[in-house]
Scaffold this motif. Structure first.
Motif, PDB file in Angstrom:
ATOM      1  N   TRP A 114      29.056  69.510  26.207  1.00 38.91           N
ATOM      2  CA  TRP A 114      28.216  69.365  25.012  1.00 38.91           C
ATOM      3  C   TRP A 114      28.576  68.101  24.239  1.00 38.91           C
ATOM      4  N   SER A 115      29.868  67.741  24.241  1.00 37.97           N
ATOM      5  CA  SER A 115      30.294  66.535  23.538  1.00 37.97           C
ATOM      6  C   SER A 115      29.764  65.279  24.230  1.00 37.97           C
ATOM      7  N   GLY A 172      26.375  63.897  16.305  1.00 33.79           N
ATOM      8  CA  GLY A 172      27.836  63.871  16.179  1.00 33.79           C
ATOM      9  C   GLY A 172      28.368  65.216  15.715  1.00 33.79           C
ATOM     10  N   ALA A 173      27.642  65.870  14.801  1.00 31.42           N
ATOM     11  CA  ALA A 173      28.040  67.200  14.344  1.00 31.42           C
ATOM     12  C   ALA A 173      28.033  68.201  15.490  1.00 31.42           C
ATOM     13  N   SER A 199      30.615  72.111  19.011  1.00 27.62           N
ATOM     14  CA  SER A 199      30.879  72.617  20.357  1.00 27.62           C
ATOM     15  C   SER A 199      32.372  72.680  20.644  1.00 27.62           C
ATOM     16  N   LEU A 200      33.127  71.672  20.196  1.00 25.40           N
ATOM     17  CA  LEU A 200      34.583  71.687  20.400  1.00 25.40           C
ATOM     18  C   LEU A 200      35.229  72.847  19.636  1.00 25.40           C
ATOM     19  N   PHE A 201      34.749  73.082  18.429  1.00 26.01           N
ATOM     20  CA  PHE A 201      35.312  74.170  17.615  1.00 26.01           C
ATOM     21  C   PHE A 201      35.052  75.534  18.248  1.00 26.01           C
ATOM     22  N   GLY A 218      22.867  70.404  12.768  1.00 26.61           N
ATOM     23  CA  GLY A 218      23.388  69.978  14.063  1.00 26.61           C
ATOM     24  C   GLY A 218      24.630  70.747  14.457  1.00 26.61           C
ATOM     25  N   LEU A 219      25.512  70.971  13.501  1.00 28.02           N
ATOM     26  CA  LEU A 219      26.732  71.746  13.749  1.00 28.02           C
ATOM     27  C   LEU A 219      26.394  73.140  14.252  1.00 28.02           C
ATOM     28  N   LEU A 220      25.447  73.807  13.584  1.00 31.00           N
ATOM     29  CA  LEU A 220      25.062  75.167  13.961  1.00 31.00           C
ATOM     30  C   LEU A 220      24.392  75.208  15.326  1.00 31.00           C
ATOM     31  N   ASP A 221      23.550  74.239  15.629  1.00 26.12           N
ATOM     32  CA  ASP A 221      22.878  74.198  16.925  1.00 26.12           C
ATOM     33  C   ASP A 221      23.898  74.247  18.056  1.00 26.12           C
ATOM     34  N   ALA A 222      24.911  73.377  17.995  1.00 28.43           N
ATOM     35  CA  ALA A 222      25.914  73.331  19.056  1.00 28.43           C
ATOM     36  C   ALA A 222      26.731  74.607  19.121  1.00 28.43           C
ATOM     37  N   MET A 223      27.114  75.134  17.987  1.00 31.82           N
ATOM     38  CA  MET A 223      27.911  76.368  17.969  1.00 31.82           C
ATOM     39  C   MET A 223      27.126  77.519  18.587  1.00 31.82           C
TER      40      MET A 223
END
Length: 459
Positions: free
Chosen positions: A159-160, A286-287, A292-294, A364-369
């Motif tokens: 994902w990153s 970027g978020a 995804s890493l978190f 963006g943060l929520l999408d990846a999570m």
């Protein structure tokens, strides 16, 4: 047998010792990195283009109709994509899929000059076929290559890399349109830049190995089946529609791209000027890398027990999601489709810019999570590439159908507030069902070693 002994299985012979080298060409790590680079170049650049709102055009109608055509064909070919991948293998499937991204970007270059939307809509439909094939292949590679205890790590790695494409893709329109803060549509060079990246990704897809050739560090293969056949795949795909595990994933699948039309067109596209949309996309994607890493760390390392890790990860995504959509509601109450802001924000506007920017970053943060969490759950249901390609295809197929509906909702001028509430409701419904799926289907007591029938006890 202890977990340390499990990790050491297959290390007795020189051949098996060689499989423990991390950066082998046929290692899971290298193959996941390669598929990440392919997606960096193709769907990563597509995301940057879409994230500008309206595909970089002043009127989002053409892009909405093109993406609707894309999502309809993607819904069908994602479901079929797992079977196609199993029959033809990754090289041909990915090469076909990636080439359609170049055509799609080229259709907007054509529209910049001719203003005829038919080509863009046809290119969108063709891209849907290609995207279905690519994402079914990607899902199979990303979820089947790693060992069961490192799937979250590999998903976050993919994902990153993938979302770095969105970051670089956001830089392209930002730099090329920096002095055009009042411009309506992006310039030709922007679309040409996207096409160059997409062409590179198409060529790199030829480096992806068949899962039968990928060897995990314990010496096991991702699958023992080299190629499947049409009858087998048709039968197994039809079974998915009666599989209770897949039915529980449907709401999460439907919602996982449903929010893009709202976020891209009605937040980024409405609130910000052209150059700032590109600026925002750098941080939106970027978020996604951070998110995804978190969540990947949570899913692999938060608890020793795999089921507990899954449940804990879903709980975190639920809390974060409710909080972010609550912030979205507070922002949405300041404008609507019939009461648009009097001027569009620029990144130099200071305090007026910061609040909406942080909200868009958080989306963006929520999408990846959320999507990384769903992929982890899918990967936890099986280890074999042949099975996971079908699961991933089903997930992407339902996802495409949801996206098609959301973009047509926007085209039909559904109120911004209604779109936001629909997205928030889908998240609220999805997470408890994912929680139930992990509780019922993700096991910890026994795990298969590779694709063998013998089982070992995990401590």
């Amino acid at each position: 047998m202890g977990s340390q002994e499990v990790a050491e299985l297959g290390t007795g012979s020189p051949e098996n010792r060689r499989t423990r080298r991390i950066f082998r060409y046929n290692s899971p790590l290298v193959q996941v990195i390669l598929i990440g680079i392919v997606c960096f170049c193709c769907p990563g650049m597509f995301n940057a283009l879409s994230g500008m709102g309206g595909g970089g055009q002043v009127d989002p109608t053409v892009a909405n109709n093109a993406i609707t055509a894309l999502c309809i064909t993607a819904a069908l070919f994602s479901i079929l994509g797992g079977g196609i991948y199993n029959i033809f293998g990754p090289k041909l499937t990915l090469l076909t899929g990636c080439s359609t991204y170049v055509l799609y970007a080229g259709s907007f270059l054509y529209y910049n000059h001719q203003h005829r939307e038919a080509f863009a809509i046809i290119a969108g439909g063709i891209l849907g076929i290609g995207a279905g094939l690519l994402w079914a292949s990607q899902g199979a590679i990303m979820t089947s290559c790693p060992s069961h205890d490192r799937k979250g790590t590999y998903i976050s790695l993919f994902w990153s890399i993938f979302n770095m494409g969105g970051v670089i893709g956001g830089l392209i329109p930002f730099v090329l349109n920096f002095h055009r803060n009042e411009a309506a549509s992006v310039n030709d060079a922007t679309y040409i830049g996207f096409m160059i990246f997409m062409s590179i990704g198409t060529l790199i897809s030829l480096l992806i190995l068949h899962p039968n050739q990928v060897i995990r560090n314990d010496g096991s293969k991702c699958t023992n089946i080299k190629y499947s056949n049409v009858f087998t795949e048709a039968r197994e795909i039809l079974k998915l529609f009666l599989d209770w595990k897949m039915l529980l994933i449907v709401p999460a699948s439907w919602s996982s791209n449903f929010f893009y039309s709202y976020q891209f067109n009605n937040v980024n596209g409405v609130l910000f000027n052209l150059r700032t949309r590109g600026f925002n996309n750098i941080f939106y994607w970027g978020a996604q890398m951070i998110g995804s890493l978190f969540i990947g760390y949570i899913m692999d390392f938060s608890f020793k027990n795999r089921r507990k890790r899954g449940l804990f990860g879903i709980a975190i995504v639920t809390i974060v999601g409710i909080s972010i959509w609550g912030g979205g509601l507070a922002n949405q109450l300041h404008y609507d489709r019939h009461n648009l802001p009097s001027r569009r924000l620029d990144f130099e506007d200071g305090s007026d810019f910061i609040g909406p920017f942080i909200l868009y970053f958080s989306y963006g943060l929520l999408d990846a999570m959320f999507q990384s969490m769903v992929y982890w759950v899918i990967g936890a249901l099986a280890d074999d590439s042949e099975v996971l390609s079908r699961y991933a295809g089903f997930y992407k197929g339902v996802q495409g159908a949801g996206a098609a509906v959301s973009f047509q909702m926007d085209t039909q001028h559904v109120t911004f507030l209604s779109e936001l509430i629909a997205n928030w409701a889908l998240l609220t419904i999805s997470c408890p069902l994912m929680f139930l799926l992990v509780f019922q289907a993700v096991k910890d007591k026994k795990a298969q070693v590779g694709n063998k029938s013998n089982e070992v006890e995990l401590q």
